[in-house]
Design an enzyme around this catalytic site. Structure first.
Site, PDB file in Angstrom:
ATOM      1  N   GLN A  17       0.973  -1.077  -0.071  1.00  0.00           N
ATOM      2  CA  GLN A  17       0.353  -0.300  -0.226  1.00  0.00           C
ATOM      3  C   GLN A  17       0.779   1.133  -0.272  1.00  0.00           C
ATOM      4  OE1 GLN A  17      -3.430  -0.090  -0.194  1.00  0.00           O
ATOM      5  NE2 GLN A  17      -4.029  -1.723  -0.082  1.00  0.00           N
ATOM      6  N   CYS A  75     -10.195   0.471  -4.539  1.00  0.00           N
ATOM      7  CA  CYS A  75      -9.208   1.673  -4.860  1.00  0.00           C
ATOM      8  C   CYS A  75      -9.804   2.574  -5.856  1.00  0.00           C
ATOM      9  CB  CYS A  75      -7.729   1.642  -5.092  1.00  0.00           C
ATOM     10  SG  CYS A  75      -7.750   0.811  -6.432  1.00  0.00           S
TER      11      CYS A  75
HETATM   12  C1  LIG Z   1      -4.963  -3.693  -4.336  1.00  0.00           C
HETATM   13  S1  LIG Z   1      -3.875  -4.894  -4.159  1.00  0.00           S
HETATM   14  C2  LIG Z   1      -4.340  -5.216  -3.068  1.00  0.00           C
HETATM   15  C3  LIG Z   1      -2.816  -6.254  -1.926  1.00  0.00           C
HETATM   16  C4  LIG Z   1      -3.195  -6.625  -0.085  1.00  0.00           C
HETATM   17  N1  LIG Z   1      -4.333  -7.035  -0.268  1.00  0.00           N
HETATM   18  C5  LIG Z   1      -2.931  -5.245   0.725  1.00  0.00           C
HETATM   19  O1  LIG Z   1      -3.696  -4.634   0.371  1.00  0.00           O
HETATM   20  O2  LIG Z   1      -1.498  -4.778   0.668  1.00  0.00           O
HETATM   21  C6  LIG Z   1      -4.683  -5.833  -5.607  1.00  0.00           C
HETATM   22  C7  LIG Z   1      -3.228  -7.090  -5.445  1.00  0.00           C
HETATM   23  O3  LIG Z   1      -4.046  -8.096  -6.205  1.00  0.00           O
HETATM   24  C8  LIG Z   1      -3.362  -9.085  -6.790  1.00  0.00           C
HETATM   25  N2  LIG Z   1      -3.554  -9.709  -7.977  1.00  0.00           N
HETATM   26  C9  LIG Z   1      -4.144  -8.945  -9.559  1.00  0.00           C
HETATM   27  N3  LIG Z   1      -4.719  -9.571  -9.926  1.00  0.00           N
HETATM   28  C10 LIG Z   1      -4.928 -10.521  -9.292  1.00  0.00           C
HETATM   29  C11 LIG Z   1      -5.856 -12.013  -9.710  1.00  0.00           C
HETATM   30  N4  LIG Z   1      -6.422 -11.274 -10.990  1.00  0.00           N
HETATM   31  N5  LIG Z   1      -5.504 -12.610  -8.822  1.00  0.00           N
HETATM   32  C12 LIG Z   1      -5.345 -12.786  -8.188  1.00  0.00           C
HETATM   33  N6  LIG Z   1      -4.676 -11.589  -7.849  1.00  0.00           N
HETATM   34  C13 LIG Z   1      -4.025 -10.487  -8.614  1.00  0.00           C
HETATM   35  C14 LIG Z   1      -2.428  -8.066  -7.369  1.00  0.00           C
HETATM   36  O4  LIG Z   1      -0.286  -8.645  -7.308  1.00  0.00           O
HETATM   37  C15 LIG Z   1      -1.537  -7.435  -6.167  1.00  0.00           C
HETATM   38  O5  LIG Z   1      -1.520  -7.929  -5.450  1.00  0.00           O
END
Ligand SMILES: C[S@@+](CC[C@H](N)C(=O)[O-])C[C@H]1O[C@@H](n2cnc3c(N)ncnc32)[C@H](O)[C@@H]1O
Length: 392
Positions: free
Chosen positions: A226, A346
């Protein structure tokens, strides 16, 4: 289309996406970098159906909530698009953006008043950034507004001091030391330094750590983390509340920001994350915390739902990227019939799109909170807690 110049408009409010809404000659005019209440002379740069996209030529009467943007790159750099607003006006605009999306897109009736929790630091708060590099032009910074040209930024006023210092070190590096193909650098700060990816010259993809609500997280610049540390504790508090139970799924779990506290409140946790580096850190973070009741799956959430034998689940937390959850993911979540869902987002527009489907599938909104993780930009973090209709 030849640009239309000298059109006079008054900005009514700020829309999702950050543009100001105005009307002229029966058309909708979207004005970038404007403030609600601004009386402006604008230039129409682009027309799409009934919508004119415009930029400011002259401020005839400034809005009472307009201020002088302090950053010298404002307007050219594509990074911050809210510096023209006082901080209070930024928070009010974000609350209105969320309400607008919930009403118009999610079709939520009785949208509650939403107060966006302010960031304790609204400058020098960013602990993560991507710096664009143009080796031909010898520029390092961020993309210019609406273009792929790199705006050369020597001082970025929203970067944490440690990250700003690292930007200066990168900028002071001789160009011959940059790998030929290097087009951008991911940078993230932690309690023990700054990590850069890819590594080059004397810059390393150092492993960092950070403690939030007593949980220790390890990560580096290859994994998502984040942007604004100062609001993460209250964000996690709200997202989890006092939820407890047998099974929880933490979808899009990153390095385990929510997975660790969830593993203290639930008997069994499954985290799902597609980025291999992030999934590895999540496993290690759980292990270091002695939390053996959680499993992290390295897969896309779509593949997880496609392959997994789904059992009963009490709580689902999802925190997808800006594009929101894929349709198959929403279907997978609905099939779980968990009693509670927490959606961390977000992007209010994709959040509202997905909420509409969850509400259509039998859930009701229980509570909503918003956190200003991204001061000086139109972006905002929203957390929505839902429960199954029969549970209310
Ligand atoms: C907004 S971040 C949130 C991460 C965590 N919840 C945090 O707050 O630190 C979104 C996460 O989803 C992962 N991501 C993106 N597309 C994805 C998918 N299709 N399936 C699983 N993970 C995914 C990204 O690598 C990232 O770590």
């Amino acid at each position: 289309m030849a640009p239309i110049e000298g059109l006079e408009v008054e900005v009514e409010r700020i829309l999702p996406g950050g543009m100001g809404l105005a009307h002229a000659g029966g058309k909708t005019v979207l004005v970038s970098l404007s403030a609600p209440g601004d009386r402006l002379r604008v230039r129409v740069d682009r027309e799409q159906g009934n919508i004119l996209f415009a930029s400011i030529e002259e401020i005839i009467t400034p809005s009472p909530v307009r201020m002088e943007p302090p950053c010298p790159y404002f307007g050219r750099c594509g990074g911050c698009d809210f510096q023209q607003l006082t901080y209070e006006a930024q928070l009010e605009a974000k609350a209105e953006i969320i309400r607008d999306c919930l009403r118009r897109i999610a079709r939520l009736e009785n949208v509650p008043d939403i107060a966006v929790a302010p960031s304790p630091n609204n400058w020098r708060y960013r602990m993560r950034a991507t710096w664009q590099i143009d080796q031909e032009q010898r520029t390092i910074g961020y993309y210019e507004r609406g273009s792929r040209r790199v705006c050369d930024v020597a001082d970025c006023a929203v970067l944490q001091p440690e990250l700003q210092e690292k930007l200066e070190q990168v900028r002071a590096t001789e160009w011959r030391q940059f790998p030929h193909a290097l087009k951008h650098l991911d940078a993230v700060a932690g309690e023990n330094g700054v990590s850069l990816s890819p590594a080059f010259a004397e810059f390393y993809t150092t492993e960092l750590s950070l403690t939030i609500r007593g949980e220790v997280y390890h990560y580096n610049a290859e994994a998502f983390f984040q942007i604004n540390l100062s609001l993460l504790a209250p964000l996690i508090d709200f997202a989890l509340g006092d939820a407890t139970g047998e099974n929880v799924q933490d979808l899009y779990c990153g390095v385990g920001l929510f997975t660790l506290p969830l593993a203290r409140q639930f008997r069994k946790v499954i985290g799902v994350e597609s980025n291999a580096a992030a999934a590895r850190f999540a496993r290690r973070n759980l292990q270091h915390a002695g939390l053996m009741n959680a499993r992290v799956i390295s897969a896309t959430v779509t593949d997880w739902f496609r392959s997994a034998a789904v059992g009963p689940v009490d709580f689902v937390l999802l925190d997808p990227p800006r594009a929101g959850a894929e349709s198959a993911v929403i279907k997978g979540i609905l099939d779980l019939r968990s009693t509670q869902i927490c959606y961390v987002s977000c992007d209010p527009a994709t959040l509202a799109r997905d909420l509409k489907k969850l509400i259509g599938g039998g859930y009701v909104v229980d509570s909503i909170a918003a956190f200003d993780l991204f001061p000086q930009t139109h972006h905002v973090e929203t957390v929505v807690r839902l429960c199954l209709k029969s549970q209310t």
